[in-house]
Scaffold this motif. Structure first.
Motif, mmCIF file in Angstrom:
data_model
loop_
_atom_site.group_PDB
_atom_site.id
_atom_site.type_symbol
_atom_site.label_atom_id
_atom_site.label_comp_id
_atom_site.label_asym_id
_atom_site.label_seq_id
_atom_site.Cartn_x
_atom_site.Cartn_y
_atom_site.Cartn_z
ATOM 1 N N ARG A 1 0.753 -1.217 -0.046
ATOM 2 C CA ARG A 1 0.207 -0.022 -0.050
ATOM 3 C C ARG A 1 0.920 1.361 -0.006
ATOM 4 N NH1 ARG A 1 -5.570 -0.115 2.861
ATOM 5 N NH2 ARG A 1 -4.973 2.139 2.900
ATOM 6 N N ILE A 2 2.162 1.097 0.030
ATOM 7 C CA ILE A 2 2.840 2.523 0.094
ATOM 8 C C ILE A 2 2.991 2.946 -1.126
ATOM 9 C CG2 ILE A 2 5.351 3.305 0.308
ATOM 10 C CD1 ILE A 2 5.641 1.184 2.413
ATOM 11 N N HIS A 3 2.732 4.287 -1.531
ATOM 12 C CA HIS A 3 3.115 4.941 -2.465
ATOM 13 C C HIS A 3 4.559 5.650 -2.721
ATOM 14 C CE1 HIS A 3 2.345 7.975 -5.837
ATOM 15 N NE2 HIS A 3 1.595 6.976 -6.467
ATOM 16 N N VAL A 4 4.884 5.862 -3.602
ATOM 17 C CA VAL A 4 6.380 6.603 -3.604
ATOM 18 C C VAL A 4 6.412 7.941 -2.760
ATOM 19 C CG1 VAL A 4 6.254 7.426 -6.091
ATOM 20 C CG2 VAL A 4 8.298 7.316 -5.065
ATOM 21 N N ASP A 5 5.237 8.621 -3.120
ATOM 22 C CA ASP A 5 5.126 9.746 -2.509
ATOM 23 C C ASP A 5 4.907 9.581 -0.840
ATOM 24 O OD1 ASP A 5 2.765 11.101 -5.008
ATOM 25 O OD2 ASP A 5 5.199 10.992 -5.015
ATOM 26 N N THR B 1 6.945 7.943 0.940
ATOM 27 C CA THR B 1 8.283 7.377 1.647
ATOM 28 C C THR B 1 8.877 8.415 2.545
ATOM 29 O OG1 THR B 1 9.374 8.027 -0.505
ATOM 30 C CG2 THR B 1 8.947 5.666 0.119
ATOM 31 N N ILE C 1 7.072 8.209 5.739
ATOM 32 C CA ILE C 1 7.404 7.085 6.580
ATOM 33 C C ILE C 1 8.686 7.212 7.291
ATOM 34 C CG2 ILE C 1 7.573 4.560 6.546
ATOM 35 C CD1 ILE C 1 5.991 4.551 3.788
ATOM 36 N N ALA C 2 9.407 7.559 6.495
ATOM 37 C CA ALA C 2 10.827 7.818 7.033
ATOM 38 C C ALA C 2 10.976 8.902 8.228
ATOM 39 C CB ALA C 2 11.905 8.580 6.073
ATOM 40 N N LEU D 1 -0.752 18.930 13.787
ATOM 41 C CA LEU D 1 -0.568 18.317 12.590
ATOM 42 C C LEU D 1 -2.026 19.014 11.682
ATOM 43 C CD1 LEU D 1 0.552 14.688 12.668
ATOM 44 C CD2 LEU D 1 1.720 16.928 11.583
ATOM 45 N N ARG E 1 -0.478 20.618 8.962
ATOM 46 C CA ARG E 1 -0.459 19.833 7.890
ATOM 47 C C ARG E 1 -1.467 18.766 7.999
ATOM 48 N NH1 ARG E 1 3.686 19.010 3.674
ATOM 49 N NH2 ARG E 1 5.603 19.728 4.418
ATOM 50 N N ILE F 1 -1.115 17.362 -6.784
ATOM 51 C CA ILE F 1 0.232 17.982 -7.120
ATOM 52 C C ILE F 1 0.138 19.528 -7.435
ATOM 53 C CG2 ILE F 1 2.379 18.067 -8.194
ATOM 54 C CD1 ILE F 1 2.275 15.663 -6.302
ATOM 55 N N ILE G 1 17.415 4.656 8.115
ATOM 56 C CA ILE G 1 15.905 4.588 7.860
ATOM 57 C C ILE G 1 15.798 5.470 6.523
ATOM 58 C CG2 ILE G 1 13.783 5.468 8.697
ATOM 59 C CD1 ILE G 1 14.702 4.969 11.495
ATOM 60 N N LEU H 1 14.212 3.587 3.296
ATOM 61 C CA LEU H 1 13.004 4.302 2.395
ATOM 62 C C LEU H 1 13.351 4.711 1.151
ATOM 63 C CD1 LEU H 1 10.143 4.211 3.780
ATOM 64 C CD2 LEU H 1 11.827 3.974 5.477
ATOM 65 N N GLN I 1 5.150 2.530 -10.137
ATOM 66 C CA GLN I 1 4.103 3.486 -9.953
ATOM 67 C C GLN I 1 4.536 4.797 -10.621
ATOM 68 O OE1 GLN I 1 3.346 3.685 -5.859
ATOM 69 N NE2 GLN I 1 2.552 1.762 -5.711
#
Lengths: 208, 189
Positions: free
Chosen positions: A30-34, A36, A39-40, A185, A189, A201, B170, B174, B185
């Motif tokens: 389920r992770i999308h590149v945007d 990451t 998540i980090a 948050l 954000r 975007i 980390i 990532l 994607q």
């Protein structure tokens, strides 16, 4: 909450590894590149949190922050927490390697519970939603940790005492911290919290 | 913003000196006939009244010792062999330590002394020219004790480099995940 090496029975270690593996596979899909960078950041916060000690009388407790990780990341909490736990074991000597599966399963389940409760309490004010989710995440993780120890044959009353009274102060502190974090948050954000539509975007660019 | 929180946490901990992880540790040294030590969490919180099991190299349980409220314990060494100390707390922490045979076996030392230096027995009855070998050993052990404890503390402390290293890993992992995701994607840009 971090179970050390050589404490659990092999069956529980295996069960934990299987549960964690399933959760991690689900989360990674389920992770999308945007996502990451986010998540980090959350994984780093979780990694560093175990160094912050909470004075709680005779018991020594540290922050966990799995509630916040769950609210912001949802299923991606599984890989995020696994990475955090692995590095805590390698660099801080905290927790174990064979117990990575069990520890991931307990803490990420708490994170998932926080995510679900957060999404289900949309009408409430942000601080309250965060506090409920943060407290629940700790409670679920502590209960599952106690369960893993009991299922490995540990005596009931010492485990119950360690995870009962000892974790109430931590649950309270994490509730407060998560509540403040979510409130902050939601003002600064809001798009990182679940339930808010992410601007595309193009819109983000025009928002500056 | 989230970056600020993570850095704030890291900065807070280094500002308050070395941070401590949360592992359980046994520290013990042998001093001839007794073994003395303490059980603490890494932040120096004692593990109150934890039970320590003393085993030999074959894993057989020899005896069991209970630590005081300050996490300290002391007991008679059971012979000149490696003593394996193990402890486990109810919340899932575990620690082990081996006290090597060289540190215990104080009962053997005086006998060796008499054997190696028979002429000395006549002299030692006279006026003391200085400490005899056993006393010397005790003095040196006492002087070394604070140094060993400091070294032990240093080994288990967590420094800024561990924190930065972990965060670096980390970010790297990532990044790799992001790279593979981006290949599959294409982002909306």
């Amino acid at each position: 909450m971090h179970i050390a090496e050589g404490v659990l029975s092999p069956q529980i270690i295996l069960a934990g590894a299987v549960c964690a593996g399933a959760g991690i596979a689900w989360g990674l899909r389920r992770i999308h590149v945007d996502d990451t960078p986010r998540i980090a950041v959350l994984s780093s916060a979780f990694f560093v949190a175990s160094l912050i000690h909470v004075p709680a009388g005779p018991v020594s407790i540290h922050l966990v922050l799995n509630g916040l990780v769950g609210i912001v990341l949802g299923p991606a909490a599984f890989p995020a927490i696994l990475i955090g736990l692995l590095l805590q074991a390698v660099l801080f000597g905290h927790g174990g390697f064979t117990t990575l599966g069990v520890n991931t399963a307990t803490m990420a389940s708490g994170a998932l519970a926080a995510w679900l409760i957060f999404r289900g309490t949309a009408p409430l004010p942000a601080f309250l939603r965060g506090a409920l989710a943060g407290g629940l995440a700790i409670t679920v993780a502590a209960a599952l940790t106690a369960g893993a120890l009991l299922a490995s044959g540990k005596a009931f009353w010492p485990v119950a005492a360690a995870f009962g009274a000892g974790y109430v102060p931590l649950a309270v502190i994490e509730s407060v911290i998560t509540g403040f974090a979510v409130a902050f948050l939601s003002q600064v954000r809001p798009e990182v919290l679940p339930g808010r539509p992410r601007p595309s975007i193009v819109e983000e660019a025009s928002l500056g | 913003m989230g970056n600020r929180i993570a850095w704030l946490l890291a900065a807070f901990m280094t500002a308050s000196g070395l941070a401590y992880a949360h592992g359980l540790e046994i520290y013990a040294t042998g001093n001839g006939a007794t073994i003395k030590g303490s059980i603490t969490y890494d932040d120096h919180e004692p593990a109150e009244q934890a039970t320590i099991q003393v085993k030999n190299a074959a894993g057989e349980l020899l005896t069991s010792v209970v630590a005081s409220e300050t996490g300290e314990f002391e007991f008679q060494a059971l012979g000149s062999f490696d003593h394996h100390l193990e402890t486990e707390t109810a919340d899932g922490h575990r620690a082990e330590h081996v006290v090597p045979a060289a540190e215990v076996g104080g009962a053997a030392a005086p006998a060796d002394e008499a054997h190696a230096h028979p002429p000395a027995t006549a002299e030692s009855r006279d006026d003391h020219h200085g400490p005899d070998a056993a006393e010397l050993e005790a003095i040196v052990a006492r002087q070394l004790q604070p140094l060993r404890e400091e070294l032990y503390d240093y080994k288990r402390s967590v420094a800024m480099r561990d924190i930065i290293g972990g965060i670096g890993y980390i970010v790297g992992v990532l990044g790799i995940i992001g790279y593979f995701k981006a290949r599959r994607q294409p982002s909306s840009a």
